[in-house]
Design an enzyme around this catalytic site. Structure first.
Site, PDB file in Angstrom:
ATOM      1  N   ASP A   1      21.303 -37.935 -48.148  1.00 20.40           N
ATOM      2  CA  ASP A   1      20.679 -37.282 -49.300  1.00 20.40           C
ATOM      3  C   ASP A   1      19.163 -37.421 -49.271  1.00 20.40           C
ATOM      4  O   ASP A   1      18.615 -38.452 -49.634  1.00 20.40           O
ATOM      5  CB  ASP A   1      21.242 -37.895 -50.582  1.00 20.40           C
TER       6      ASP A   1
ATOM      7  N   ASP B   1      16.580 -30.296 -49.872  1.00 19.62           N
ATOM      8  CA  ASP B   1      17.516 -31.321 -50.316  1.00 19.62           C
ATOM      9  C   ASP B   1      18.831 -31.243 -49.550  1.00 19.62           C
ATOM     10  O   ASP B   1      19.610 -30.306 -49.735  1.00 19.62           O
ATOM     11  CB  ASP B   1      17.761 -31.135 -51.816  1.00 19.62           C
TER      12      ASP B   1
END
Length: 443
Positions: free
Chosen positions: A88, A297
């Site tokens: 992440d 992201d």
């Protein structure tokens, strides 16, 4: 963040703004790591359907897989326990689901790790003011650092800030800070919600890449076999095309809606089938509050755009596909709460008709989204003889998110390089399945 941190990845980006004393503390720890990571480290990345709730240094590589969440397998503790963590780039704090009750099939059992240690609430790391915690870290009844994090889907989790040894391939990393979370999970399956953790990879002081003192990392996500590679360090390969670089946007003063440790880039426009959308430049730039930044992201599956930009893209895509795609015809159906452009595609049909390429334009670089990456078959949704396929761009406004988010679905078959030293993100088109083979990961 995103509906992987919106629905699929129940995790939203976790933001840390640490006090200087914490930064100094972490940096002193990092210097101790420098000798342990002197070899190339590559990981195989995988992609898993995760239930909701639930330096210049030689390179390092890991394989991975992707679908809803990108995951990577590591070893934690002494003796080492295998863990699976979501990769992440939108979050900072690494965390693991930790075993709380005997007999519960949870992921990491700190009791069985001789190198595990819990952080007291008197520690500077615990006392630091961070945006990662909805409320400041506090003391639990036995004076340990108690942390609570919340996500965009209103779920939350809490536990103890801890430290233990991590191992990637042959490289060992002693004393990595992470959250040992043991309560507050939200999932339809008690067991499934404890089958993963999170590997925070943003630019914050406690992210994995910062703690390990890596100035650069890359990943490449295959569009064919749900696999790829995560590489720490330099990526100088003869077969890899030169990267196009886009600088990271820097904001020095704190703004309420700007994440200063995210991989934020400057969005400059969108083309659909070669046609440039008419968009005011002001709407593509952060405003005085920081709202409207563009973040790359890996923790979000799809791409989300602010309302006016999403509407312009949706209308143009509709206009260019009116004769080739059949709309769903259900105004009440919104996939993941933010994707309201869906189509009916016969279950017997293989592939899609020719679709207009959507090109996301950044300062100095572009990302083209074409063919099967433009539509996503919604699992389990059937309308008569047709399956439901939704446009892979969503409306950030419907999620209450004041940002553009470039998700990992649209990063497939792109070599994505994050250069923390020169503060830039590099992009190069590449067959990621072949890249994994060339790197000897044997996926």
């Amino acid at each position: 963040m995103g509906n992987s941190k919106f629905h699929q990845k129940y995790l939203i980006f976790l933001i840390f703004l640490l006090l200087q004393i914490c930064s100094v503390f972490v940096q002193s720890k990092q210097s101790n790591h420098s000798s342990t990571l002197s070899n190339t480290v590559m990981f195989a990345l995988k992609a898993q359907q995760i239930p909701p709730g639930s330096i210049r240094r030689p390179a390092s590589k890991l394989p991975f897989h992707h679908n809803v969440s990108l995951t990577v397998s590591l070893l934690v503790g002494t003796p080492p326990q295998p863990v699976t963590m979501v990769l992440d780039t939108g979050s900072e704090l690494c965390w693991l689901h930790c075993k709380k009750n005997p007999g519960l099939n949870s992921l990491f059992d700190p009791v069985h790790s001789t190198s595990y240690s819990r952080i007291p609430c008197s520690s500077p790391t615990c006392r630091a003011r961070t945006r990662d915690f909805t409320i400041p870290a506090s003391c639990d009844p036995i004076k340990l650092c108690h942390v609570l994090v919340s996500y965009a889907d209103f779920s939350s989790m809490e536990g103890t800030l801890a430290m233990d040894n991590f191992k990637m391939g042959e490289s060992s990393m002693p004393g990595v800070f992470f959250g040992c979370m043991d309560q507050g999970f939200s999932s339809s399956s008690e067991t499934d919600s404890r089958t993963t953790g999170l590997l925070g990879m943003n630019r914050g002081s406690l992210s994995f890449v910062t703690q390990m003192n890596y100035p650069k990392f890359s990943y490449c996500i295959s569009g064919q076999d749900a696999s790829g590679v995560l590489l720490f360090g330099e990526a100088n390969f003869a077969w890899l095309k030169p990267r196009s670089y886009t600088p990271m946007v820097k904001v020095t003063s704190p703004l309420p809606y700007f994440d200063r440790v995210a991989y934020s880039v400057q969005f400059e426009g969108i083309k659909v089938g070669g046609k440039l959308l008419t968009l005011p430049k002001s709407i593509l730039q952060p405003d005085h509050t920081g709202a409207g930044q563009t973040m790359v992201d890996s923790g979000t599956q799809f791409t989300f755009l602010l309302g006016p930009v999403y509407t312009a893209l949706k209308n143009e895509f509709l206009a260019q596909t009116r004769t080739t795609l059949k709309e769903l015809g259900d105004p009440n159906y919104v996939f993941q709460g933010a994707m309201d452009l869906c189509y009916r595609v016969p279950l017997t049909q293989k592939g899609y008709p020719v679709l207009p390429t959507v090109t996301l334009m950044f300062q100095g670089a572009e990302m083209s989204v074409s063919a099967e990456r433009l539509l996503y078959r919604v699992p389990g949704e059937v309308r008569g003889p047709d399956g439901v396929h939704c446009f892979t761009f969503g409306n950030s406004d419907l999620l209450g998110v004041e940002a553009y988010i470039i998700g990992h679905h649209h990063q497939q078959n792109m070599w994505m390089e994050f250069d923390l030293v020169q503060s830039r993100v590099g992009l190069a088109e590449v067959r990621c399945d072949l890249a994994s083979q060339r790197l000897g990961l044997g996926l």
